[in-house]
Design a protein around this motif. Structure first.
Motif, PDB file in Angstrom:
ATOM      1  N   ILE A 186      20.155  70.619   5.290  1.00  0.00           N
ATOM      2  CA  ILE A 186      20.543  72.028   5.225  1.00  0.00           C
ATOM      3  C   ILE A 186      22.064  72.103   5.342  1.00  0.00           C
ATOM      4  O   ILE A 186      22.640  72.432   6.375  1.00  0.00           O
ATOM      5  CB  ILE A 186      19.857  72.863   6.331  1.00  0.00           C
ATOM      6  N   SER A 187      22.709  71.759   4.244  1.00  0.00           N
ATOM      7  CA  SER A 187      24.175  71.724   4.188  1.00  0.00           C
ATOM      8  C   SER A 187      24.628  72.429   2.919  1.00  0.00           C
ATOM      9  O   SER A 187      23.873  72.528   1.942  1.00  0.00           O
ATOM     10  CB  SER A 187      24.674  70.276   4.179  1.00  0.00           C
ATOM     11  N   PRO A 188      25.874  72.946   2.886  1.00  0.00           N
ATOM     12  CA  PRO A 188      26.352  73.655   1.695  1.00  0.00           C
ATOM     13  C   PRO A 188      26.246  72.833   0.412  1.00  0.00           C
ATOM     14  O   PRO A 188      25.836  73.353  -0.626  1.00  0.00           O
ATOM     15  CB  PRO A 188      27.809  73.973   2.049  1.00  0.00           C
ATOM     16  N   ASN A 189      26.610  71.545   0.491  1.00  0.00           N
ATOM     17  CA  ASN A 189      26.591  70.717  -0.721  1.00  0.00           C
ATOM     18  C   ASN A 189      25.180  70.523  -1.260  1.00  0.00           C
ATOM     19  O   ASN A 189      24.944  70.599  -2.473  1.00  0.00           O
ATOM     20  CB  ASN A 189      27.232  69.357  -0.435  1.00  0.00           C
ATOM     21  N   VAL A 190      24.231  70.248  -0.371  1.00  0.00           N
ATOM     22  CA  VAL A 190      22.852  70.031  -0.809  1.00  0.00           C
ATOM     23  C   VAL A 190      22.251  71.324  -1.360  1.00  0.00           C
ATOM     24  O   VAL A 190      21.607  71.328  -2.413  1.00  0.00           O
ATOM     25  CB  VAL A 190      21.990  69.480   0.346  1.00  0.00           C
ATOM     26  N   PHE A 217      19.596  74.613  -5.013  1.00  0.00           N
ATOM     27  CA  PHE A 217      19.270  76.020  -5.278  1.00  0.00           C
ATOM     28  C   PHE A 217      20.332  76.766  -6.092  1.00  0.00           C
ATOM     29  O   PHE A 217      20.161  77.941  -6.406  1.00  0.00           O
ATOM     30  CB  PHE A 217      19.067  76.772  -3.955  1.00  0.00           C
ATOM     31  N   GLU A 218      21.464  76.103  -6.368  1.00  0.00           N
ATOM     32  CA  GLU A 218      22.580  76.730  -7.079  1.00  0.00           C
ATOM     33  C   GLU A 218      23.075  77.968  -6.343  1.00  0.00           C
ATOM     34  O   GLU A 218      23.263  79.043  -6.922  1.00  0.00           O
ATOM     35  CB  GLU A 218      22.184  77.054  -8.529  1.00  0.00           C
ATOM     36  N   ILE A 219      23.268  77.802  -5.043  1.00  0.00           N
ATOM     37  CA  ILE A 219      23.832  78.859  -4.204  1.00  0.00           C
ATOM     38  C   ILE A 219      24.965  78.286  -3.378  1.00  0.00           C
ATOM     39  O   ILE A 219      25.010  77.087  -3.089  1.00  0.00           O
ATOM     40  CB  ILE A 219      22.778  79.476  -3.256  1.00  0.00           C
ATOM     41  N   ASP A 220      25.897  79.140  -3.017  1.00  0.00           N
ATOM     42  CA  ASP A 220      26.895  78.799  -2.007  1.00  0.00           C
ATOM     43  C   ASP A 220      26.417  79.399  -0.696  1.00  0.00           C
ATOM     44  O   ASP A 220      26.236  80.621  -0.590  1.00  0.00           O
ATOM     45  CB  ASP A 220      28.275  79.346  -2.380  1.00  0.00           C
ATOM     46  N   ALA A 221      26.174  78.547   0.284  1.00  0.00           N
ATOM     47  CA  ALA A 221      25.595  78.987   1.550  1.00  0.00           C
ATOM     48  C   ALA A 221      26.555  78.731   2.702  1.00  0.00           C
ATOM     49  O   ALA A 221      27.304  77.756   2.700  1.00  0.00           O
ATOM     50  CB  ALA A 221      24.284  78.256   1.807  1.00  0.00           C
ATOM     51  N   LEU A 243      25.001  83.628  -5.181  1.00  0.00           N
ATOM     52  CA  LEU A 243      24.721  82.861  -6.384  1.00  0.00           C
ATOM     53  C   LEU A 243      25.995  82.249  -6.938  1.00  0.00           C
ATOM     54  O   LEU A 243      27.057  82.879  -6.944  1.00  0.00           O
ATOM     55  CB  LEU A 243      24.093  83.766  -7.444  1.00  0.00           C
ATOM     56  N   ILE A 244      25.886  81.031  -7.411  1.00  0.00           N
ATOM     57  CA  ILE A 244      27.036  80.398  -8.048  1.00  0.00           C
ATOM     58  C   ILE A 244      27.244  80.987  -9.437  1.00  0.00           C
ATOM     59  O   ILE A 244      28.371  81.238  -9.858  1.00  0.00           O
ATOM     60  CB  ILE A 244      26.824  78.876  -8.136  1.00  0.00           C
ATOM     61  N   LYS A 245      26.132  81.250 -10.127  1.00  0.00           N
ATOM     62  CA  LYS A 245      26.207  81.765 -11.489  1.00  0.00           C
ATOM     63  C   LYS A 245      25.822  83.241 -11.521  1.00  0.00           C
ATOM     64  O   LYS A 245      24.843  83.645 -10.915  1.00  0.00           O
ATOM     65  CB  LYS A 245      25.270  80.977 -12.405  1.00  0.00           C
ATOM     66  N   ASN A 299      30.590  89.115  -7.454  1.00  0.00           N
ATOM     67  CA  ASN A 299      31.241  89.203  -6.147  1.00  0.00           C
ATOM     68  C   ASN A 299      31.239  87.867  -5.412  1.00  0.00           C
ATOM     69  O   ASN A 299      31.557  87.816  -4.221  1.00  0.00           O
ATOM     70  CB  ASN A 299      30.534  90.255  -5.277  1.00  0.00           C
ATOM     71  N   HIS A 300      30.913  86.792  -6.133  1.00  0.00           N
ATOM     72  CA  HIS A 300      30.739  85.494  -5.482  1.00  0.00           C
ATOM     73  C   HIS A 300      31.962  85.076  -4.666  1.00  0.00           C
ATOM     74  O   HIS A 300      31.844  84.732  -3.492  1.00  0.00           O
ATOM     75  CB  HIS A 300      30.425  84.422  -6.518  1.00  0.00           C
ATOM     76  N   GLU A 301      33.146  85.091  -5.285  1.00  0.00           N
ATOM     77  CA  GLU A 301      34.330  84.600  -4.582  1.00  0.00           C
ATOM     78  C   GLU A 301      34.628  85.444  -3.350  1.00  0.00           C
ATOM     79  O   GLU A 301      34.960  84.930  -2.282  1.00  0.00           O
ATOM     80  CB  GLU A 301      35.528  84.584  -5.535  1.00  0.00           C
ATOM     81  N   LYS A 302      34.508  86.758  -3.480  1.00  0.00           N
ATOM     82  CA  LYS A 302      34.764  87.648  -2.344  1.00  0.00           C
ATOM     83  C   LYS A 302      33.746  87.415  -1.224  1.00  0.00           C
ATOM     84  O   LYS A 302      34.098  87.305  -0.046  1.00  0.00           O
ATOM     85  CB  LYS A 302      34.706  89.101  -2.806  1.00  0.00           C
ATOM     86  N   ILE A 303      32.454  87.300  -1.616  1.00  0.00           N
ATOM     87  CA  ILE A 303      31.394  87.079  -0.626  1.00  0.00           C
ATOM     88  C   ILE A 303      31.599  85.738   0.071  1.00  0.00           C
ATOM     89  O   ILE A 303      31.525  85.632   1.289  1.00  0.00           O
ATOM     90  CB  ILE A 303      30.013  87.120  -1.309  1.00  0.00           C
TER      91      ILE A 303
END
Length: 281
Positions: free
Chosen positions: A228-232, A237-241, A259-261, A265-269
């Motif tokens: 359960i790490s950001p990279n994995v 799941f193609e998410i930034d967590a 969501l990465i794709k 608002n991805h960068e702001k979030i």
């Protein structure tokens, strides 16, 4: 020696290959959870590991023997399976359903002995379902029914229990009830638990060992901290967590994600959540 492992397993339906070249070891007397996106092959792998479906190639080994060559009753004395949406016959009582777990231990006459009934009563006691013994299964709530199905698996007296999404369709309280029951069975009875879960925080909280899958292959295995790490999660799941630490269990917890794709608002979030993470680390 590891009791249960797979080697170069391929599983498919017809010409469609779902699970590809999977080799893994299931730790004894621990809780193992398989995670991954819908359609990644989690349930297919679980079904093959319990011989509900055959693998196309490779080996699935339990106690030094291929499960494909084990007799049905012999295998059923070693592992139990709770499918994703078990269905009971209408009008079946709780005690009747749980008694089905004694099938591998019965003689040719198929009669239940005093020993069988003692095991059934113990399984009902352990799952908190003894008060429902003479009620019909279809009269129970979702959480109660799920506990009864687990009681049936316990009555089978196996050291390994496989469960496919055991918390599906349950509310939060009943999800916690089921997962705490499985955790107790592992801690007090030494049962090896293998299950598929969708909820990442539940997986991190209750599993000793996690298997992350994507497109039918293993991406990462290990402890909650390792999986359960950001990279994995980005790969699977193609998410930034944003991952923090649960203040009570000290296990990893997914605080938020984007969501990465396709998320404008991805960068702001991501930037906002990354700053917020510091208070949890």
């Amino acid at each position: 020696m590891t009791r249960f492992f797979t080697e170069n397993v391929h599983i498919g339906y017809g010409d469609s290959l779902i699970v590809k070249d999977v080799s893994l070891k299931i730790p004894d007397r621990q809780i193992t959870t398989i995670i991954g996106a819908n359609g990644c092959g989690k349930s297919t792998l679980l079904k093959a590991m319990t011989r509900i479906i055959p693998q196309q190639s490779g080996s699935i080994i339990l106690d030094g023997e291929s499960i494909s060559r084990e007799g049905t009753k012999k295998l059923a004395k070693k592992l139990a399976i709770l499918p994703q949406t078990p269905e009971s016959i209408s009008g079946l009582t709780v005690s009747e359903l749980v008694s089905y777990g004694r099938y591998p231990h019965q003689s040719g006459l198929g009669r239940l002995t005093k020993r069988d009934w003692d095991v059934i009563d113990q399984a009902l006691e352990m799952t908190g379902t003894k008060d429902f013994k003479y009620r019909t299964v279809d009269s129970l709530s979702g959480g109660q029914r799920q506990r009864v199905w687990i009681a049936m698996a316990l009555a089978q007296e196996t050291e390994m229990i496989f469960l496919d999404e055991p918390t599906t369709y349950l509310d939060l309280a009943h999800q916690l009830e089921i997962l705490e029951l499985l955790q107790r069975l592992n801690a007090e009875e030494g049962r090896t638990i293998v299950m598929v879960l969708h909820d990442l925080n539940q997986a991190a909280r209750f599993a000793d060992y996690l298997i992350a899958m994507k497109d039918g292959q293993i991406v990462k295995t290990g402890t909650g901290e390792q999986v359960i790490s950001p990279n994995v999660l980005r790969e699977v799941f193609e998410i930034d967590a944003i991952i923090g630490k649960d203040p009570i269990t000290e296990k990893p917890i997914c605080l938020t994600y984007s969501l990465i794709k396709g998320d404008k608002n991805h960068e702001k979030i991501y930037a906002t959540n990354r700053t917020a993470t510091s208070s949890y680390s």
